[in-house]
Enzyme design. Structure first.
Site, PDB file in Angstrom:
ATOM      1  N   GLU A  51      -4.819   0.184  66.108  1.00  0.00           N
ATOM      2  CA  GLU A  51      -6.214  -0.582  66.180  1.00  0.00           C
ATOM      3  C   GLU A  51      -5.773  -2.026  65.681  1.00  0.00           C
ATOM      4  OE1 GLU A  51      -9.295   0.822  63.307  1.00  0.00           O
ATOM      5  OE2 GLU A  51     -10.300  -0.936  63.583  1.00  0.00           O
ATOM      6  N   ASP A 125     -13.708 -10.756  67.720  1.00  0.00           N
ATOM      7  CA  ASP A 125     -14.616 -11.817  67.528  1.00  0.00           C
ATOM      8  C   ASP A 125     -15.163 -12.358  68.849  1.00  0.00           C
ATOM      9  OD1 ASP A 125     -13.876 -12.737  64.780  1.00  0.00           O
ATOM     10  OD2 ASP A 125     -11.845 -12.803  65.291  1.00  0.00           O
ATOM     11  N   LYS A 129     -19.705 -19.585  71.909  1.00  0.00           N
ATOM     12  CA  LYS A 129     -19.943 -20.698  72.414  1.00  0.00           C
ATOM     13  C   LYS A 129     -18.874 -21.042  73.843  1.00  0.00           C
ATOM     14  CE  LYS A 129     -21.044 -23.100  68.290  1.00  0.00           C
ATOM     15  NZ  LYS A 129     -20.384 -23.927  67.430  1.00  0.00           N
ATOM     16  N   ASP A 161     -20.999  -5.980  69.856  1.00  0.00           N
ATOM     17  CA  ASP A 161     -22.597  -6.225  70.198  1.00  0.00           C
ATOM     18  C   ASP A 161     -22.946  -7.462  70.883  1.00  0.00           C
ATOM     19  OD1 ASP A 161     -21.553  -8.102  68.365  1.00  0.00           O
ATOM     20  OD2 ASP A 161     -22.956  -7.541  66.747  1.00  0.00           O
TER      21      ASP A 161
HETATM   22  C1  LIG Z   1     -15.268  -9.572  63.872  1.00  0.00           C
HETATM   23  S1  LIG Z   1     -13.907  -9.341  62.909  1.00  0.00           S
HETATM   24  C2  LIG Z   1     -13.952  -7.189  63.206  1.00  0.00           C
HETATM   25  C3  LIG Z   1     -13.502  -6.419  62.201  1.00  0.00           C
HETATM   26  C4  LIG Z   1     -13.682  -5.033  62.302  1.00  0.00           C
HETATM   27  N1  LIG Z   1     -12.961  -4.309  63.716  1.00  0.00           N
HETATM   28  C5  LIG Z   1     -14.899  -4.661  62.081  1.00  0.00           C
HETATM   29  O1  LIG Z   1     -15.650  -4.014  63.305  1.00  0.00           O
HETATM   30  O2  LIG Z   1     -15.512  -4.708  61.257  1.00  0.00           O
HETATM   31  C6  LIG Z   1     -12.555  -9.282  64.155  1.00  0.00           C
HETATM   32  C7  LIG Z   1     -11.171  -9.187  63.572  1.00  0.00           C
HETATM   33  O3  LIG Z   1     -10.406  -9.432  64.395  1.00  0.00           O
HETATM   34  C8  LIG Z   1      -8.905  -9.903  64.059  1.00  0.00           C
HETATM   35  N2  LIG Z   1      -8.376 -10.859  64.744  1.00  0.00           N
HETATM   36  C9  LIG Z   1      -8.673 -11.917  65.407  1.00  0.00           C
HETATM   37  N3  LIG Z   1      -7.812 -12.247  66.333  1.00  0.00           N
HETATM   38  C10 LIG Z   1      -6.877 -11.317  66.240  1.00  0.00           C
HETATM   39  C11 LIG Z   1      -5.732 -11.065  66.692  1.00  0.00           C
HETATM   40  N4  LIG Z   1      -5.117 -12.335  67.867  1.00  0.00           N
HETATM   41  N5  LIG Z   1      -4.881 -10.259  66.654  1.00  0.00           N
HETATM   42  C12 LIG Z   1      -5.209  -9.112  65.726  1.00  0.00           C
HETATM   43  N6  LIG Z   1      -6.506  -9.500  65.074  1.00  0.00           N
HETATM   44  C13 LIG Z   1      -7.126 -10.247  65.318  1.00  0.00           C
HETATM   45  C14 LIG Z   1      -9.538 -10.897  62.981  1.00  0.00           C
HETATM   46  O4  LIG Z   1      -9.028 -11.198  61.818  1.00  0.00           O
HETATM   47  C15 LIG Z   1     -10.807 -10.018  62.262  1.00  0.00           C
HETATM   48  O5  LIG Z   1     -10.534  -9.152  61.096  1.00  0.00           O
END
Ligand SMILES: C[S@@+](CC[C@H](N)C(=O)[O-])C[C@H]1O[C@@H](n2cnc3c(N)ncnc32)[C@H](O)[C@@H]1O
Length: 221
Positions: A51, A125, A129, A161
């Site tokens: 994951e 994420d 933008k 989403d």
């Molecule tokens: C918007 S959150 C979604 C978290 C979770 N999957 C959820 O559905 O609640 C995005 C997550 O991706 C992680 N993330 C961002 N860039 C990443 C990367 N390059 N490698 C691993 N994780 C990353 C962030 O730290 C964050 O916890």
């Protein structure tokens, strides 16, 4: 694959101060849950599930509890999430979870090809933008890379989403399919996934949620 000077993680590695108990588990037990590549090499007859960006770890913990015979690897640099997973995994005595608290781009090459049976990427994420869109994790090159790391008959599950991100990923996949016709994709919700912080946010705002399954059929010839 990685240019060390290039910034690859744009999220927040910490949201708020860890509670006393989270800090305790993070400081004392995180090391026990870090992926040990030497040990992993020796594990036979297990399905490995990845994951990427597990956030607070709701899905990672759910999957590891529901499928005790499989081995789950979560990758996310987000400290609050890592602390949560470590605490819950320890309390639930889960011995089928390991984590890597770094951006996935830095560690993906440490896994051998044809390794994962399933890959979850839930609500990455979206970087909405225009000038931030190049920060998005899922692009042509990353998809090509992750497909190599997946076993034949494995699936990558991408959920978002953000319609624009979703369309972008479908477009990148279509382009990739022209180069390597080793996979199929479908746009439906056919895997059990637990609610996460970000799926709850989307549901609260009554946003549509988009699902994509990418099924690897064979290796690149
Ligand atoms: C918007 S959150 C979604 C978290 C979770 N999957 C959820 O559905 O609640 C995005 C997550 O991706 C992680 N993330 C961002 N860039 C990443 C990367 N390059 N490698 C691993 N994780 C990353 C962030 O730290 C964050 O916890």
């Amino acid at each position: 694959m990685i240019d060390d000077k290039k910034k690859i993680f744009f999220g927040r590695s910490k949201s708020r101060a860890l509670s006393k108990s989270k800090k305790f588990f993070y400081e004392n037990y995180k090391k026990d849950f870090l992926v040990n590549f030497e040990v992993i090499k020796l594990i036979k007859n297990k399905d490995f599930v990845l994951e990427i960006g597990f956030g607070l770890g709701e899905n990672l913990l759910f999957q590891a509890t529901t499928y005790p015979k499989d081995y789950f690897i979560g990758v996310d640099p987000f400290i609050n999430g890592v602390a949560n997973v470590v605490q819950k995994a320890k309390e639930l005595k889960l011995n089928n979870i390991s984590i890597l608290d770094t951006p996935v781009q830095k560690v993906i090459d440490n896994f051998v090809d044809n390794f994962f049976s399933k890959v979850f990427i839930l609500f990455p994420d979206p970087w909405m933008k225009n000038k931030q869109k190049k920060r998005r994790l899922l692009n042509y090159l990353f998809l090509e890379k992750i497909l190599k790391k997946m076993k034949i008959k494995s699936t990558l599950i991408f959920v978002t989403d953000d319609k624009d991100y979703f369309n972008h990923v479908v477009k990148e996949i279509s382009l990739l399919k022209k180069k390597i016709d080793t996979f199929e994709y479908s746009l439906n919700n056919r895997h059990s996934i637990v609610d996460t912080k970000y799926s709850n946010k989307a549901n609260k705002l009554k946003k549509d949620i988009y699902f994509l399954n990418l099924d690897k059929l064979k290796n690149v010839a």
